[in-house]
Write an enzyme that holds these catalytic residues in place. Structure first.
Site, PDB file in Angstrom:
ATOM      1  N   ASP A 131       0.805  -1.222   0.000  1.00  0.00           N
ATOM      2  CA  ASP A 131       0.000   0.000   0.000  1.00  0.00           C
ATOM      3  C   ASP A 131       0.840   1.275   0.000  1.00  0.00           C
ATOM      4  O   ASP A 131       0.440   2.304   0.557  1.00  0.00           O
ATOM      5  CB  ASP A 131      -0.973   0.006   1.199  1.00  0.00           C
ATOM      6  CG  ASP A 131      -1.857  -1.216   1.208  1.00  0.00           C
ATOM      7  OD1 ASP A 131      -2.231  -1.676   0.118  1.00  0.00           O
ATOM      8  OD2 ASP A 131      -2.161  -1.726   2.306  1.00  0.00           O
ATOM      9  N   LYS A 134       1.752   2.189  -5.038  1.00  0.00           N
ATOM     10  CA  LYS A 134       2.328   1.665  -6.291  1.00  0.00           C
ATOM     11  C   LYS A 134       1.403   1.942  -7.484  1.00  0.00           C
ATOM     12  O   LYS A 134       1.867   2.317  -8.564  1.00  0.00           O
ATOM     13  CB  LYS A 134       2.563   0.147  -6.176  1.00  0.00           C
ATOM     14  CG  LYS A 134       3.526  -0.227  -5.068  1.00  0.00           C
ATOM     15  CD  LYS A 134       3.631  -1.722  -4.903  1.00  0.00           C
ATOM     16  CE  LYS A 134       2.376  -2.381  -4.364  1.00  0.00           C
ATOM     17  NZ  LYS A 134       2.058  -2.092  -2.954  1.00  0.00           N
ATOM     18  N   GLY A 144      -4.680  -4.237  -3.697  1.00  0.00           N
ATOM     19  CA  GLY A 144      -5.679  -3.201  -3.939  1.00  0.00           C
ATOM     20  C   GLY A 144      -4.927  -1.946  -4.313  1.00  0.00           C
ATOM     21  O   GLY A 144      -4.228  -1.379  -3.480  1.00  0.00           O
ATOM     22  N   HIS A 145      -5.009  -1.555  -5.562  1.00  0.00           N
ATOM     23  CA  HIS A 145      -4.245  -0.410  -6.053  1.00  0.00           C
ATOM     24  C   HIS A 145      -5.213   0.703  -6.446  1.00  0.00           C
ATOM     25  O   HIS A 145      -6.108   0.488  -7.261  1.00  0.00           O
ATOM     26  CB  HIS A 145      -3.377  -0.814  -7.250  1.00  0.00           C
ATOM     27  CG  HIS A 145      -2.339  -1.843  -6.897  1.00  0.00           C
ATOM     28  ND1 HIS A 145      -1.477  -2.382  -7.811  1.00  0.00           N
ATOM     29  CD2 HIS A 145      -2.021  -2.414  -5.713  1.00  0.00           C
ATOM     30  CE1 HIS A 145      -0.681  -3.243  -7.200  1.00  0.00           C
ATOM     31  NE2 HIS A 145      -0.997  -3.293  -5.925  1.00  0.00           N
ATOM     32  N   GLN A 149       1.776  -6.263  -3.447  1.00  0.00           N
ATOM     33  CA  GLN A 149       2.361  -6.509  -2.124  1.00  0.00           C
ATOM     34  C   GLN A 149       3.679  -5.725  -2.060  1.00  0.00           C
ATOM     35  O   GLN A 149       3.785  -4.697  -2.712  1.00  0.00           O
ATOM     36  CB  GLN A 149       2.580  -8.011  -1.851  1.00  0.00           C
ATOM     37  CG  GLN A 149       1.294  -8.813  -1.683  1.00  0.00           C
ATOM     38  CD  GLN A 149       0.499  -8.977  -2.952  1.00  0.00           C
ATOM     39  OE1 GLN A 149       0.978  -9.560  -3.908  1.00  0.00           O
ATOM     40  NE2 GLN A 149      -0.710  -8.468  -2.970  1.00  0.00           N
TER      41      GLN A 149
HETATM   42  P1  GDP Z   1      -0.824   0.353  -3.499  1.00  0.00           P
HETATM   43  O1  GDP Z   1      -1.437  -0.918  -3.053  1.00  0.00           O
HETATM   44  O2  GDP Z   1       0.647   0.402  -3.266  1.00  0.00           O
HETATM   45  O3  GDP Z   1      -1.169   0.716  -4.921  1.00  0.00           O
HETATM   46  O4  GDP Z   1      -1.464   1.492  -2.577  1.00  0.00           O
HETATM   47  P2  GDP Z   1      -3.021   1.633  -2.152  1.00  0.00           P
HETATM   48  O5  GDP Z   1      -3.772   2.153  -3.316  1.00  0.00           O
HETATM   49  O6  GDP Z   1      -3.504   0.408  -1.494  1.00  0.00           O
HETATM   50  O7  GDP Z   1      -2.904   2.710  -1.005  1.00  0.00           O
HETATM   51  C1  GDP Z   1      -2.427   3.985  -1.243  1.00  0.00           C
HETATM   52  C2  GDP Z   1      -3.513   4.995  -0.839  1.00  0.00           C
HETATM   53  O8  GDP Z   1      -2.945   6.270  -0.744  1.00  0.00           O
HETATM   54  C3  GDP Z   1      -4.623   5.126  -1.864  1.00  0.00           C
HETATM   55  O9  GDP Z   1      -5.818   5.420  -1.180  1.00  0.00           O
HETATM   56  C4  GDP Z   1      -4.196   6.317  -2.704  1.00  0.00           C
HETATM   57  O10 GDP Z   1      -5.272   7.000  -3.321  1.00  0.00           O
HETATM   58  C5  GDP Z   1      -3.549   7.172  -1.664  1.00  0.00           C
HETATM   59  N1  GDP Z   1      -2.448   8.010  -2.128  1.00  0.00           N
HETATM   60  C6  GDP Z   1      -1.449   7.704  -2.990  1.00  0.00           C
HETATM   61  N2  GDP Z   1      -0.543   8.698  -3.036  1.00  0.00           N
HETATM   62  C7  GDP Z   1      -0.993   9.654  -2.194  1.00  0.00           C
HETATM   63  C8  GDP Z   1      -0.486  10.909  -1.754  1.00  0.00           C
HETATM   64  O11 GDP Z   1       0.571  11.360  -2.156  1.00  0.00           O
HETATM   65  N3  GDP Z   1      -1.213  11.570  -0.812  1.00  0.00           N
HETATM   66  C9  GDP Z   1      -2.379  11.104  -0.317  1.00  0.00           C
HETATM   67  N4  GDP Z   1      -3.016  11.834   0.595  1.00  0.00           N
HETATM   68  N5  GDP Z   1      -2.890   9.924  -0.694  1.00  0.00           N
HETATM   69  C10 GDP Z   1      -2.193   9.204  -1.609  1.00  0.00           C
HETATM   70  P1  IMO Z   2      -0.925  -4.179  -2.268  1.00  0.00           P
HETATM   71  O1  IMO Z   2      -0.528  -4.688  -3.631  1.00  0.00           O
HETATM   72  C1  IMO Z   2      -0.924  -4.690   2.034  1.00  0.00           C
HETATM   73  C2  IMO Z   2      -0.742  -8.795   3.535  1.00  0.00           C
HETATM   74  C3  IMO Z   2      -1.947  -9.276   4.307  1.00  0.00           C
HETATM   75  C4  IMO Z   2      -1.270 -10.251   5.256  1.00  0.00           C
HETATM   76  C5  IMO Z   2      -0.202 -10.879   4.390  1.00  0.00           C
HETATM   77  C6  IMO Z   2      -0.586 -12.218   3.774  1.00  0.00           C
HETATM   78  O2  IMO Z   2      -2.223  -3.452  -2.272  1.00  0.00           O
HETATM   79  O3  IMO Z   2       0.199  -3.432  -1.646  1.00  0.00           O
HETATM   80  P2  IMO Z   2      -2.216 -12.903   1.805  1.00  0.00           P
HETATM   81  O4  IMO Z   2      -3.680 -12.665   1.617  1.00  0.00           O
HETATM   82  O5  IMO Z   2      -1.353 -12.320   0.727  1.00  0.00           O
HETATM   83  O6  IMO Z   2      -1.885 -14.345   2.074  1.00  0.00           O
HETATM   84  O7  IMO Z   2      -1.852 -12.124   3.173  1.00  0.00           O
HETATM   85  O8  IMO Z   2       0.065  -9.941   3.353  1.00  0.00           O
HETATM   86  N1  IMO Z   2      -1.037  -8.258   2.197  1.00  0.00           N
HETATM   87  C7  IMO Z   2      -1.035  -6.959   1.889  1.00  0.00           C
HETATM   88  N2  IMO Z   2      -0.878  -5.874   2.670  1.00  0.00           N
HETATM   89  N3  IMO Z   2      -1.068  -4.544   0.707  1.00  0.00           N
HETATM   90  C8  IMO Z   2      -1.203  -5.614  -0.091  1.00  0.00           C
HETATM   91  O9  IMO Z   2      -1.232  -5.520  -1.438  1.00  0.00           O
HETATM   92  C9  IMO Z   2      -1.230  -6.900   0.501  1.00  0.00           C
HETATM   93  N4  IMO Z   2      -1.368  -8.155   0.023  1.00  0.00           N
HETATM   94  C10 IMO Z   2      -1.223  -8.983   1.054  1.00  0.00           C
HETATM   95  O10 IMO Z   2      -2.591  -8.217   4.981  1.00  0.00           O
HETATM   96  O11 IMO Z   2      -0.625  -9.538   6.284  1.00  0.00           O
HETATM   97 MG    MG Z   3      -2.925  -1.606  -1.752  1.00  0.00          MG
END
Ligand code: GDP
Ligand code: IMO
Ligand code: MG
Length: 424
Positions: free
Chosen positions: A9, A12, A36-37, A220
């Protein structure tokens, strides 16, 4: 390629969305719909789990590589949901025929395993990821291509279920699966998958040979890597750089730019060690300001200060050529900032991320204090626009990590970023 330097998270999807404007392909190479991106385009927010985030960039093609585990039901839902919102998917998405399937029994097993672990649970996303990868390694998995050979599909399911049903019934008291019913269920995805199945590695290699740009989207992150992360509190794949070669089917020398993404602080969803975790009001402030709730499961994310020990370890392991810092704007909500620059383990100061699980559980962070800036920075588009304290913060991180910054994200929206040097 773009990959996460902590526990996921890091933003990416958001970083890939910016880079995708120059790419022919955006490709996933590992994980499944545990990811979840999030991509924000104006008032619209897209959260993709299995499909690469490049899908929201017009003209970009997307691939799901052999290293990904595919739940066909989730794929169908995601395709339909995107198409309902006007994003053309079917003609732009290819799925590797070698990719393994997540089947309903993998999800049931995932949840029983977690229950059985009690307090020692991993905190998985309960998407069946671990059990699906187990079957892949055990050579009893069902692959996307098997859907297109009915005889093979039925025979493989029958063989797999002999063992799975015995575990489900005798260990967990579940109903057994009928292999023919499950085969019929999988065959129902032929229409969806038929036009999508491809040798995605070959597609990417062809594009590279033609001088086109391919962007690999990590899912991840490094500290969730099965080999290099905080095992056993990890995922069941290799999100780090090596997994990208295996899971995408492109040679290592094609990875000419490796962009490591870190938040300006650290988060973790799920269980496992997290030395800089904040259990106090500051942690809550960061969670609120960063809206730190899982994009896949909705769980509140654990929040803490930026752990440079961990980030430097991940940066070295992946050989990153650029660093991207995201969510810098969130730190506007705190008065004083800390960055973890070392650990104290059993009275000893260390600067290296420990190999030993016991050591990591005992690690206490050693902090450097930095002043906060306390003002809105979401409008900054050049490093020089940032308040001095924020410039000092990013400068310190950049120098410590030893890789140049290519992007500083100051908000979730596409244009809320300071872009430096990308693509050079
Ligand atoms: P990923 O899994 O690495 O793609 O990241 P996620 O999407 O799960 O989580 C990142 C969260 O931060 C999302 O809700 C984005 O919309 C938000 N986000 C990304 N960059 C920024 C930023 O620079 N500032 C803020 N406030 N939110 C951001
Ligand atoms: P993105 O791509 C954050 C974590 C789970 C758990 C561990 C194992 O959005 O960054 P799993 O279901 O993969 O067997 O769970 O990995 N986990 C993540 N945490 N972002 C993710 O994906 C994750 N994918 C798995 O919370 O701790
Ligand atoms: Mg994510």
């Amino acid at each position: 390629m773009v990959l996460g330097l902590a526990w996921g998270d890091e933003g990416k999807g958001r970083v890939c969305d910016v880079l995708a404007s120059d790419a022919r392909y955006v490709s996933r190479y590992s994980g499944g719909n545990n990811a979840g991106h999030t991509i924000r385009i104006g008032r619209e927010e897209f959260v993709v789990h299995l499909i690469p985030s490049g899908i929201v960039r017009e003209g970009v093609e997307c691939t799901v590589g052999s290293g990904v585990v595919v739940n066909p039901e989730v794929l169908e839902e995601e395709v339909e949901a995107l198409e309902k919102r006007g994003v053309e998917v079917r003609s732009r998405l290819k799925v590797d025929g070698r990719a393994h399937l997540i089947l309903p029994y993998h999800i049931v097993l995932d949840s029983h395993r977690e229950k059985a672990l009690g307090d020692a649970k991993i905190g998985t996303t309960n998407r069946g990821i671990g059990p699906a990868y187990e079957d892949k390694v055990a050579r009893s998995g069902i692959r996307v291509q098997d859907i297109f050979d009915e005889g093979i599909l039925r025979a493989k399911l029958k063989a797999a279920l002999r063992e799975k049903n015995s575990i489900l019934e005798n260990v967990y008291g579940e109903e057994p699966y009928d292999p023919d019913e499950l085969a019929d269920f999988l065959l129902s995805f032929r229409d969806l998958l038929g036009p999508m199945v491809a040798d995605t590695g070959a597609l990417l290699r062809e594009a590279l040979d033609a001088g086109e740009s391919v962007l690999l989207e990590g899912a991840q992150a490094t500290l969730l890597d099965n080999d290099h992360g905080t095992y056993p509190f990890v995922t069941s794949s290799n999100p780090s750089v090596g997994g990208a070669v295996v899971g995408s089917g492109i040679p290592p020398q094609a990875l000419d730019q490796v962009i490591g993404v870190t938040k300006a602080y650290t988060t973790r969803v799920g269980d496992g060690p997290f030395p800089t975790e904040l259990m106090d009001e500051t942690g809550e402030t960061i969670r609120r300001a960063g809206n730190e709730y899982g994009s896949t499961t909705g769980r509140p994310r654990r929040c803490g200060w930026l752990d440079l020990v961990a980030v430097k370890y991940s940066a070295a392991l992946n050989g990153i050529t650029y660093l991207a810092i995201t969510l810098l704007d969130v730190l506007s909500a705190v008065d004083e900032i800390k960055i973890c620059v070392g650990y104290e383990i059993e009275g000893e100061r260390v600067k290296e991320f420990p190999m030993s699980q016991t050591d990591l559980h005992h690690a206490r962070p050693v902090y450097k204090d930095l002043p906060g800036w306390g003002i809105d920075i979401t409008g900054c588009r050049m490093r020089g626009d940032l308040p001095e304290a924020a410039q000092d913060f990013v400068g310190f991180v950049e120098a410590e990590v030893g890789a140049p910054l290519c992007m500083i994200s100051v908000g979730p929206e596409r244009d809320q970023a300071i872009i430096e040097r990308i693509g050079t």
